[in-house]
Design a protein around this motif. Sequence first.
Motif, PDB file in Angstrom:
ATOM      1  N   PHE A  80       0.811  -1.231   0.000  1.00  0.00           N
ATOM      2  CA  PHE A  80       0.000   0.000   0.000  1.00  0.00           C
ATOM      3  C   PHE A  80       0.842   1.277   0.000  1.00  0.00           C
ATOM      4  N   GLN A  81       2.029   1.248  -0.562  1.00  0.00           N
ATOM      5  CA  GLN A  81       2.878   2.433  -0.572  1.00  0.00           C
ATOM      6  C   GLN A  81       2.544   3.330  -1.757  1.00  0.00           C
ATOM      7  N   GLN A  82       2.709   4.628  -1.558  1.00  0.00           N
ATOM      8  CA  GLN A  82       2.536   5.569  -2.650  1.00  0.00           C
ATOM      9  C   GLN A  82       3.646   5.355  -3.684  1.00  0.00           C
ATOM     10  N   GLN A  83       3.372   5.737  -4.913  1.00  0.00           N
ATOM     11  CA  GLN A  83       4.317   5.517  -6.004  1.00  0.00           C
ATOM     12  C   GLN A  83       5.672   6.164  -5.723  1.00  0.00           C
ATOM     13  N   ALA A  84       5.660   7.405  -5.226  1.00  0.00           N
ATOM     14  CA  ALA A  84       6.927   8.108  -4.977  1.00  0.00           C
ATOM     15  C   ALA A  84       7.743   7.409  -3.901  1.00  0.00           C
ATOM     16  N   GLU A  85       7.066   6.947  -2.850  1.00  0.00           N
ATOM     17  CA  GLU A  85       7.772   6.228  -1.786  1.00  0.00           C
ATOM     18  C   GLU A  85       8.367   4.932  -2.319  1.00  0.00           C
ATOM     19  N   ALA A  86       7.599   4.207  -3.121  1.00  0.00           N
ATOM     20  CA  ALA A  86       8.072   2.936  -3.656  1.00  0.00           C
ATOM     21  C   ALA A  86       9.258   3.139  -4.598  1.00  0.00           C
ATOM     22  N   GLU A  87       9.190   4.173  -5.410  1.00  0.00           N
ATOM     23  CA  GLU A  87      10.310   4.448  -6.312  1.00  0.00           C
ATOM     24  C   GLU A  87      11.574   4.793  -5.522  1.00  0.00           C
ATOM     25  N   GLY A  88      11.387   5.582  -4.452  1.00  0.00           N
ATOM     26  CA  GLY A  88      12.519   5.921  -3.615  1.00  0.00           C
ATOM     27  C   GLY A  88      13.098   4.715  -2.909  1.00  0.00           C
ATOM     28  N   LYS A  89      12.251   3.799  -2.479  1.00  0.00           N
ATOM     29  CA  LYS A  89      12.726   2.593  -1.799  1.00  0.00           C
ATOM     30  C   LYS A  89      13.445   1.655  -2.769  1.00  0.00           C
ATOM     31  N   TRP A  90      12.954   1.563  -3.996  1.00  0.00           N
ATOM     32  CA  TRP A  90      13.679   0.768  -4.996  1.00  0.00           C
ATOM     33  C   TRP A  90      15.081   1.320  -5.173  1.00  0.00           C
ATOM     34  N   ARG A  91      15.176   2.640  -5.280  1.00  0.00           N
ATOM     35  CA  ARG A  91      16.488   3.269  -5.428  1.00  0.00           C
ATOM     36  C   ARG A  91      17.374   2.937  -4.233  1.00  0.00           C
ATOM     37  N   ARG A  92      16.803   3.080  -3.057  1.00  0.00           N
ATOM     38  CA  ARG A  92      17.590   2.799  -1.853  1.00  0.00           C
ATOM     39  C   ARG A  92      18.031   1.339  -1.797  1.00  0.00           C
ATOM     40  N   ALA A  93      17.158   0.432  -2.157  1.00  0.00           N
ATOM     41  CA  ALA A  93      17.488  -0.987  -2.102  1.00  0.00           C
ATOM     42  C   ALA A  93      18.568  -1.364  -3.110  1.00  0.00           C
ATOM     43  N   THR A  94      18.663  -0.614  -4.201  1.00  0.00           N
ATOM     44  CA  THR A  94      19.719  -0.894  -5.173  1.00  0.00           C
ATOM     45  C   THR A  94      21.032  -0.229  -4.777  1.00  0.00           C
ATOM     46  N   LEU A  95      20.983   0.695  -3.821  1.00  0.00           N
ATOM     47  CA  LEU A  95      22.193   1.380  -3.371  1.00  0.00           C
ATOM     48  C   LEU A  95      22.802   0.756  -2.123  1.00  0.00           C
ATOM     49  N   SER A  96      22.042  -0.063  -1.430  1.00  0.00           N
ATOM     50  CA  SER A  96      22.518  -0.674  -0.192  1.00  0.00           C
ATOM     51  C   SER A  96      22.269  -2.172  -0.246  1.00  0.00           C
ATOM     52  N   GLN A  97      22.819  -2.856   0.714  1.00  0.00           N
ATOM     53  CA  GLN A  97      22.614  -4.300   0.814  1.00  0.00           C
ATOM     54  C   GLN A  97      22.520  -4.657   2.292  1.00  0.00           C
ATOM     55  N   VAL A  98      21.516  -5.451   2.642  1.00  0.00           N
ATOM     56  CA  VAL A  98      21.298  -5.985   3.993  1.00  0.00           C
ATOM     57  C   VAL A  98      20.697  -4.942   4.945  1.00  0.00           C
ATOM     58  N   GLN A  99      21.101  -3.677   4.851  1.00  0.00           N
ATOM     59  CA  GLN A  99      20.658  -2.685   5.828  1.00  0.00           C
ATOM     60  C   GLN A  99      19.137  -2.625   5.953  1.00  0.00           C
ATOM     61  N   LEU A 100      18.426  -2.782   4.870  1.00  0.00           N
ATOM     62  CA  LEU A 100      16.971  -2.713   4.934  1.00  0.00           C
ATOM     63  C   LEU A 100      16.363  -3.847   5.764  1.00  0.00           C
ATOM     64  N   THR A 101      17.101  -4.918   5.994  1.00  0.00           N
ATOM     65  CA  THR A 101      16.587  -6.006   6.841  1.00  0.00           C
ATOM     66  C   THR A 101      16.743  -5.689   8.322  1.00  0.00           C
ATOM     67  N   SER A 102      17.542  -4.667   8.655  1.00  0.00           N
ATOM     68  CA  SER A 102      17.867  -4.419  10.058  1.00  0.00           C
ATOM     69  C   SER A 102      16.639  -4.019  10.870  1.00  0.00           C
ATOM     70  N   TYR A 103      15.687  -3.318  10.253  1.00  0.00           N
ATOM     71  CA  TYR A 103      14.496  -2.874  10.966  1.00  0.00           C
ATOM     72  C   TYR A 103      13.704  -4.066  11.506  1.00  0.00           C
ATOM     73  N   TYR A 104      13.403  -4.976  10.613  1.00  0.00           N
ATOM     74  CA  TYR A 104      12.574  -6.122  10.988  1.00  0.00           C
ATOM     75  C   TYR A 104      13.343  -7.099  11.865  1.00  0.00           C
ATOM     76  N   ALA A 105      14.606  -7.322  11.555  1.00  0.00           N
ATOM     77  CA  ALA A 105      15.413  -8.246  12.354  1.00  0.00           C
ATOM     78  C   ALA A 105      15.489  -7.777  13.801  1.00  0.00           C
ATOM     79  N   GLY A 106      15.806  -6.499  13.999  1.00  0.00           N
ATOM     80  CA  GLY A 106      15.910  -5.987  15.357  1.00  0.00           C
ATOM     81  C   GLY A 106      14.580  -5.932  16.073  1.00  0.00           C
ATOM     82  N   PHE A 107      13.548  -5.467  15.380  1.00  0.00           N
ATOM     83  CA  PHE A 107      12.218  -5.352  15.980  1.00  0.00           C
ATOM     84  C   PHE A 107      11.689  -6.705  16.449  1.00  0.00           C
ATOM     85  N   SER A 108      11.759  -7.701  15.597  1.00  0.00           N
ATOM     86  CA  SER A 108      11.209  -9.006  15.963  1.00  0.00           C
ATOM     87  C   SER A 108      11.973  -9.613  17.138  1.00  0.00           C
ATOM     88  N   ASP A 109      13.289  -9.392  17.180  1.00  0.00           N
ATOM     89  CA  ASP A 109      14.085  -9.911  18.295  1.00  0.00           C
ATOM     90  C   ASP A 109      13.746  -9.176  19.602  1.00  0.00           C
TER      91      ASP A 109
END
Length: 597
Positions: free
Chosen positions: A525-554
Motif C-alpha cells: 500500500f505504498q505511494q508511487q513516490a515512496e516505492a520508487e525511492g525505496k527501490w532506489r535505496r534498495a539498489t544502493l545498499s545491501q542488507v541494511q533494509l533487513t535491520s528494521y525487521y530483524a531488530g524489531f522481531s528480536d
Amino acid sequence: MKKTVLAALISCALIGACSQPSEQAQTNSANTTTTSAESASTSQLSATAYGEQFVQELWQMYPQYALYVGFYDYDDQLPINDEARRSAELTWLKQQQQQLATLLATELTDAEQTDLSLLANFVERAIWQIEQFKDWQWDPSGYNVAGGFAQILNGDYKPEVERLRTISKRLANVPAYYQAAKANIKNPAVPQTRLAIQQNQGVSSVLGDELLTKVMASELTDDEKVAFEAALTNAQQAVDSYIEFLQELVPEQQGADPVHRLGEAVYEQKFAYDIQSQLTAKQLYQRALQDQQTIHSKMAELTEQLWPKYFAEQPMPEDTMAATSQMLDQLSLTHADPAQFKDAVEEQIPTLIAFIKEHDLLTLDDDKPLVIRHTPEYMRGYAVASIQAPGPYDAQANTYYNVMPLDGMPTEQAESFLREYNQYLMQVLNIHEAIPGHYTQLVYANKSPSLIKSIMHNGAMIEGWAVFAERMMLEAGYGDFEPELWLMYYKWNLRVVTNTLLDYSIHVLGMEQEQAMDLMVNQAFQQQAEAEGKWRRATLSQVQLTSYYAGFSDIMVLREKAKQRWGDDYSIKRFNETFLGYGNAPVRVIADLMLAK
C-alpha cells in the motif's frame, strides 16, 4: 524509518566504500603511530586493558570514525585509501584477530565476553570487507569528503579559528584522496556511481563560498588566509575532477540501471556480520513472509471497522486488499503543505515528550539538544529523514534531525510523498526518528558504562529499537487507540516487513523493478513516490533494509521473555531503560545480559 546517519557514517568509516554520505575512514599508513606490535602482548593484558588499548589504536587507525563519536585528537587527518593504507590496515586487523582469539579462550565475565565478541565481529568484518567484499572498488559513493569537514565546522569542541586551521590541514589532502579513489575504482556499479555524482556535487555546500567568507572574517593571519584559499581551490578542483571522472563511467540514462546484486553466499556473509542475529537471512525472509499475511489480516479488520464512518453509502469491496487500499487512500488525503513539512515535524516533538513523561515510559534527558533541519545537500538522495547524533566523547553536541526539503519537487511527486507521510504516518515517523526512537536511544547509548558497546554500533539494534518504539507508544495509548492511527501504523509496520522481503528478493532472488513496485504498491500500500525511492535505496545498499525487521522481531521476543523472567517486577519503563542501557550492542547480546538479571 530511515537509517541513522551516525550508524551509516560509521559503517562507511570502518573500511572501504559504501553507499552513504561520508568520507572514507582510511588513514595514510604514515599517520598510524601506534600498532599492536608496539603494545604489550596479549598475555600481559586483562580483557579490560586490552579493550582500552584496542579503542586507543582504533582511533589512530580510523580517525574519521573517531570524528563521528566525538573523539577529536586526530581531526586534522583526512584518510587516503591507497594500497599502502589497506596493507597497514590488514596488518593491524589480523594482529587484533589473533589477540582476540587468545583472550576469548580465557575465563571472562559476561560483560568482558560480550565486549570482546563485539570487537571480534568488527575485526572479522573489516578483514572480509577489504579482502572479499571490496566495495572500495565498485562503490564510488563511498568517496565523499563533505561529512568530516561538516562535522568539524558544525562542532564547538574548540575555538572556531582552531577548527579552521584543522580544516586547512585536511584540505591539503583532498586532491590525493580523490586521486586514490580514481585509482581504486574498477567496474563500478551504476546506481552507486550516479549517487556519488549527485552527492559529490553537494560537497560545494560545505566547501564553498560560505566557508571562504567565514575564513576571511576569522582571526586567521593573512598568510593563513591565503594558504587556506589556495587549498580550498585545489580541493574544489579535485572534487570537480572526480565528478567528471565518474560521469564518463556511466551511460546515458535509458531505462533502469543494472543492479549490483550480491548473490546468496555473499549476502548471507554480510547479513551475519551486519545484523548479528541468531537467524540466517533466509530464515528472516521466511519469517517476514508469515508476518506479511498477519498484518494484512489486521489491516482488513480495521478497515471493516472504519468503513461505515468514511464510506457509509458504499458497500465494502469483497477483496479485502482493495478495501484496505481504498481506506488508506482516504486517510492519506490529510497532510501538511510541502513548504510546511519540516515545521509540521518540529511542532509534534513536544507532544511526544509530554506523552512519555505522563505515562512514565522512560526517563528523558531534557539537556540534550535536538536540532531539526533540512537535510544538507551532500547527504541528499538516499533517505527522507535521518538522525545525525554525536558520539560518547562529545555527548553534549547537537543531534540533528534531517528532513528532506520538498522545495523544487514536482507538484505530483510532492503530493504523492505527502500522502505517504500524511498526518498519521508523520507522527509515527517522528516516534521512529526522534522520540523515543533514534534520538532517545542514542542519548542512552552515550551513557552506557561500556564504551565498546556504545561505539560498536549494531544497526539491527538501533533500527529495531526505533520500530519497537512505535509499537510501544501506540500500545501505551498514544493517539487514544484511534483506529485510523492503528491502521496507518500497520501500513508502516508492513513497510518494515516489506523492507526485508524487498532486500532479500533483489540481492538473492533476482527481483526486478516491476516486481518490486508490485510488492510495495499493491501488497504494501505504498505511494508511487515512496516505492520508487525505496527501490532506489534498495539498489544502493545491501542488507541494511533487513535491520528494521530483524531488530524489531528480536526485541519483541525479548520483551515477552523479560515479562516471564521478571514477573511482578516487570514494567515497561524497567524494560526500556534496561535495554537501552547496554548501548548499541546486538539484541542477542543484550538479551543474554538482561535475562541474567
